[in-house]
Design a protein around this motif. Sequence first.
Motif, PDB file in Angstrom:
ATOM      1  N   ILE A 184    -116.402  28.126 -68.507  1.00 39.25           N
ATOM      2  CA  ILE A 184    -114.887  27.939 -68.009  1.00 39.25           C
ATOM      3  C   ILE A 184    -114.815  28.775 -66.858  1.00 39.25           C
ATOM      4  O   ILE A 184    -113.796  28.207 -66.014  1.00 39.25           O
ATOM      5  N   GLU A 185    -115.434  29.913 -66.934  1.00 38.01           N
ATOM      6  CA  GLU A 185    -115.249  30.576 -65.597  1.00 38.01           C
ATOM      7  C   GLU A 185    -115.648  29.888 -64.359  1.00 38.01           C
ATOM      8  O   GLU A 185    -114.894  29.871 -63.216  1.00 38.01           O
ATOM      9  N   ILE A 219    -104.664  28.292 -68.214  1.00 43.63           N
ATOM     10  CA  ILE A 219    -105.862  28.051 -69.283  1.00 43.63           C
ATOM     11  C   ILE A 219    -106.036  29.493 -69.905  1.00 43.63           C
ATOM     12  O   ILE A 219    -106.020  30.767 -69.319  1.00 43.63           O
ATOM     13  N   ASN A 220    -105.819  29.520 -71.251  1.00 45.44           N
ATOM     14  CA  ASN A 220    -105.910  30.609 -72.320  1.00 45.44           C
ATOM     15  C   ASN A 220    -107.007  30.537 -73.364  1.00 45.44           C
ATOM     16  O   ASN A 220    -107.041  29.297 -73.777  1.00 45.44           O
ATOM     17  N   CYS A 221    -107.710  31.552 -73.258  1.00 44.07           N
ATOM     18  CA  CYS A 221    -108.979  31.512 -74.512  1.00 44.07           C
ATOM     19  C   CYS A 221    -108.727  32.673 -75.133  1.00 44.07           C
ATOM     20  O   CYS A 221    -108.481  33.782 -74.705  1.00 44.07           O
ATOM     21  N   THR A 222    -109.169  32.473 -76.265  1.00 51.79           N
ATOM     22  CA  THR A 222    -109.338  33.654 -77.420  1.00 51.79           C
ATOM     23  C   THR A 222    -110.794  33.635 -78.056  1.00 51.79           C
ATOM     24  O   THR A 222    -110.887  32.239 -78.413  1.00 51.79           O
ATOM     25  N   TRP A 223    -111.292  34.441 -77.866  1.00 53.18           N
ATOM     26  CA  TRP A 223    -112.774  34.575 -78.527  1.00 53.18           C
ATOM     27  C   TRP A 223    -113.044  35.305 -79.754  1.00 53.18           C
ATOM     28  O   TRP A 223    -112.182  36.259 -79.763  1.00 53.18           O
ATOM     29  N   ILE A 228    -104.664  24.199 -71.051  1.00 52.93           N
ATOM     30  CA  ILE A 228    -105.769  24.075 -71.748  1.00 52.93           C
ATOM     31  C   ILE A 228    -105.741  25.576 -72.517  1.00 52.93           C
ATOM     32  O   ILE A 228    -105.644  26.620 -71.968  1.00 52.93           O
ATOM     33  N   ALA A 229    -105.506  25.225 -73.939  1.00 51.44           N
ATOM     34  CA  ALA A 229    -105.552  26.481 -74.789  1.00 51.44           C
ATOM     35  C   ALA A 229    -106.602  26.433 -76.009  1.00 51.44           C
ATOM     36  O   ALA A 229    -106.973  25.538 -76.620  1.00 51.44           O
ATOM     37  N   THR A 253    -110.413  25.682 -82.243  1.00 51.05           N
ATOM     38  CA  THR A 253    -109.063  24.863 -81.609  1.00 51.05           C
ATOM     39  C   THR A 253    -109.218  24.702 -80.524  1.00 51.05           C
ATOM     40  O   THR A 253    -109.186  25.609 -79.665  1.00 51.05           O
ATOM     41  N   LEU A 254    -108.700  23.508 -79.803  1.00 50.56           N
ATOM     42  CA  LEU A 254    -108.647  23.161 -78.348  1.00 50.56           C
ATOM     43  C   LEU A 254    -107.467  22.216 -78.146  1.00 50.56           C
ATOM     44  O   LEU A 254    -107.572  21.352 -78.779  1.00 50.56           O
ATOM     45  N   GLN A 255    -106.595  22.809 -77.296  1.00 50.43           N
ATOM     46  CA  GLN A 255    -105.582  21.876 -76.991  1.00 50.43           C
ATOM     47  C   GLN A 255    -105.436  21.529 -75.460  1.00 50.43           C
ATOM     48  O   GLN A 255    -105.382  22.899 -74.677  1.00 50.43           O
TER      49      GLN A 255
END
Length: 342
Positions: free
Chosen positions: A221-222, A236-240, A274-275, A288-290
């Motif tokens: 993603i980076e 673009i928001n990501c939670t790991w 993109i979340a 979960t990907l939206q």
Amino acid sequence: MKTVLRIFESGLWLIGLFVLTWPAFGLTMGHFSAEDGGLFWSSLVGTIINVVIFYGNALYLMPRQLAKRKRKQYVLSLVIAFVLLTLLEITFDYLLLQTLGRPVAWYNGELIGMVLVFNFFFLFLSLGYGFFLIWLRDTQYQKELEREKLASELNFLRSQINPHFLFNTLNNLFAMSRKNGDYTTAEQLARLAGIMRYMLYETNADRVSLRKEMEYLQNYIELQQLRFQESDPITINCTWPEDDESLRIAPFLLIPFVENAFQYGISLTRPSAIALSCKVENGHLLFTLQNTIHKVNSKEVGGIGLQNATQRLKLIYPEKHQLEISTEENWYRVQLKVDCKN
């Protein structure tokens, strides 16, 4: 599993024989009665012959001949075996009646009819059972072929690249960037090297560390974000998940969904988003990907990559995953739950 099934089936045969021949029930069948023991001996031999017909056809003749398209040989073998076993049972019943003092003619229609009815009944049952076993075996064989095909495709993709050449080139570029003070480029080259190292060296096993898979997605993603300017209308928001070395997952299981999001969900001229969210709960990965959709026909979103991912989930995690893909207006949503405990 097969042993348990055979024990269960044997139990059913024995229960049927017991109920049929127990004197207390006072049953009679044709010329035989339970009270003088004639029904027991006739049923015992009849049951043995029925068992031979049932399992001999379902477990021996059908897999070895019918399943291998030797139809003429199968029909001939089945007819010969059926006739010989039926004659054997009729002969035994005839001699048993002689012993019991109730002789009958050899061509007695009632005696022959009773034997034929039971033998044909179990022959037809064995045909259904045999076809089910053949279907089950073929289904398992097809799944194994598909699994091997996916593995060979993955190995083929790996073999297309000379890893030593790539790493030497990346290391040279990394060193040049640091020497020239371009630390941003050096950092991105390090991410690319991490991706290549993971793809070529760390994914040869059936399962990899969930943390490694998450690092792979983050690096991907980076690098994708390098294409965008700060002024582009892209969010673009990501939670790991928190690091958990105990959980393992099949490699490259999630990347097709992420690639799909960047391919169909990003536009440099229109607002795009993109979340991504990855969580771990009770040994399950919740993914979960939206993303927005920028195509005329939203049904076209996806392709071979998503088909491959869906097929891998079915093969690797049968009954251990839940996948939901939905499209609402201009949004595409993927929800995946995978049992990572084993």
